[in-house]
Design a protein around this motif. Sequence first.
Motif, short mmCIF file in Angstrom:
data_model
loop_
_atom_site.label_atom_id
_atom_site.label_comp_id
_atom_site.label_asym_id
_atom_site.label_seq_id
_atom_site.Cartn_x
_atom_site.Cartn_y
_atom_site.Cartn_z
N HIS A 70 0.84 -1.20 0.00
CA HIS A 70 0.00 0.00 0.00
C HIS A 70 0.88 1.26 0.00
O HIS A 70 0.62 2.20 -0.75
CB HIS A 70 -0.94 0.00 1.21
N LEU A 71 1.91 1.26 0.83
CA LEU A 71 2.84 2.40 0.86
C LEU A 71 3.52 2.59 -0.49
O LEU A 71 3.64 3.71 -0.99
CB LEU A 71 3.89 2.22 1.96
N LEU A 72 3.96 1.49 -1.10
CA LEU A 72 4.62 1.59 -2.41
C LEU A 72 3.65 2.12 -3.46
O LEU A 72 4.04 2.94 -4.31
CB LEU A 72 5.17 0.22 -2.83
N ALA A 73 2.39 1.70 -3.40
CA ALA A 73 1.39 2.22 -4.33
C ALA A 73 1.18 3.72 -4.11
O ALA A 73 1.09 4.49 -5.07
CB ALA A 73 0.07 1.47 -4.16
N MET A 74 1.13 4.14 -2.85
CA MET A 74 0.96 5.57 -2.56
C MET A 74 2.16 6.36 -3.08
O MET A 74 2.01 7.46 -3.60
CB MET A 74 0.78 5.78 -1.06
N SER A 75 3.36 5.79 -2.96
CA SER A 75 4.55 6.48 -3.45
C SER A 75 4.51 6.63 -4.97
O SER A 75 4.94 7.64 -5.51
CB SER A 75 5.83 5.77 -3.01
N MET A 76 3.96 5.63 -5.65
CA MET A 76 3.84 5.71 -7.12
C MET A 76 2.77 6.72 -7.52
O MET A 76 2.94 7.45 -8.50
CB MET A 76 3.53 4.33 -7.72
N VAL A 77 1.67 6.77 -6.78
CA VAL A 77 0.63 7.79 -7.05
C VAL A 77 1.26 9.17 -6.93
O VAL A 77 1.08 10.02 -7.81
CB VAL A 77 -0.56 7.64 -6.07
N TRP A 78 2.01 9.38 -5.85
CA TRP A 78 2.64 10.68 -5.64
C TRP A 78 3.62 11.00 -6.77
O TRP A 78 3.58 12.08 -7.36
CB TRP A 78 3.35 10.71 -4.28
N ALA A 79 4.50 10.05 -7.09
CA ALA A 79 5.50 10.27 -8.14
C ALA A 79 4.84 10.48 -9.50
O ALA A 79 5.25 11.35 -10.27
CB ALA A 79 6.48 9.09 -8.20
N ASN A 80 3.81 9.70 -9.81
CA ASN A 80 3.11 9.87 -11.09
C ASN A 80 2.46 11.23 -11.19
O ASN A 80 2.45 11.85 -12.25
CB ASN A 80 2.05 8.77 -11.28
N ASN A 81 1.92 11.72 -10.09
CA ASN A 81 1.31 13.05 -10.09
C ASN A 81 2.37 14.13 -10.26
O ASN A 81 2.20 15.03 -11.08
CB ASN A 81 0.53 13.26 -8.79
N VAL A 82 3.46 14.03 -9.53
CA VAL A 82 4.51 15.05 -9.57
C VAL A 82 5.25 15.06 -10.90
O VAL A 82 5.43 16.11 -11.52
CB VAL A 82 5.52 14.86 -8.41
N PHE A 83 5.68 13.89 -11.36
CA PHE A 83 6.55 13.83 -12.53
C PHE A 83 5.84 13.65 -13.86
O PHE A 83 6.37 14.03 -14.90
CB PHE A 83 7.59 12.71 -12.36
N LEU A 84 4.65 13.06 -13.83
CA LEU A 84 3.94 12.78 -15.09
C LEU A 84 2.64 13.56 -15.23
O LEU A 84 2.03 13.54 -16.30
CB LEU A 84 3.66 11.28 -15.21
#
Length: 108
Positions: A54-68
């Motif tokens: 769940h934490l890894l998924a949240m980190s990807m959501v954050w990164a996808n929002n910021v970088f993509l």
Amino acid sequence: MSADDVSDFIRQNRDVAKQVETHRGHWESNKHWEPRREFILRNLEQYEDDQLDHLLAMSMVWANNVFLGCRYNTELLEKVKEMSEGIEVEDAPVFKTRDEIMKQQQGR
């Protein structure tokens, strides 16, 4: 947790740092990975071992929002923004929605 704090944490917690490094995607540049790693390290204590996905998924959501510029529901974005408070991202892209671009064009 500043960049220096992250470096200190990694030095003092080698096993945890090694474990977190295994979650780096082969496509992630240092520019993308380092802030995402910081996101994971900052929030690791709040997640039990069985919640790591769940934490890894949240980190990807954050990164996808910021970088993509990926968009998610407001509640989810508020949660990851709260979890990422204080993380500095150098040269983060700025995204505009189609509606923002159209509105800007009409104003000319």
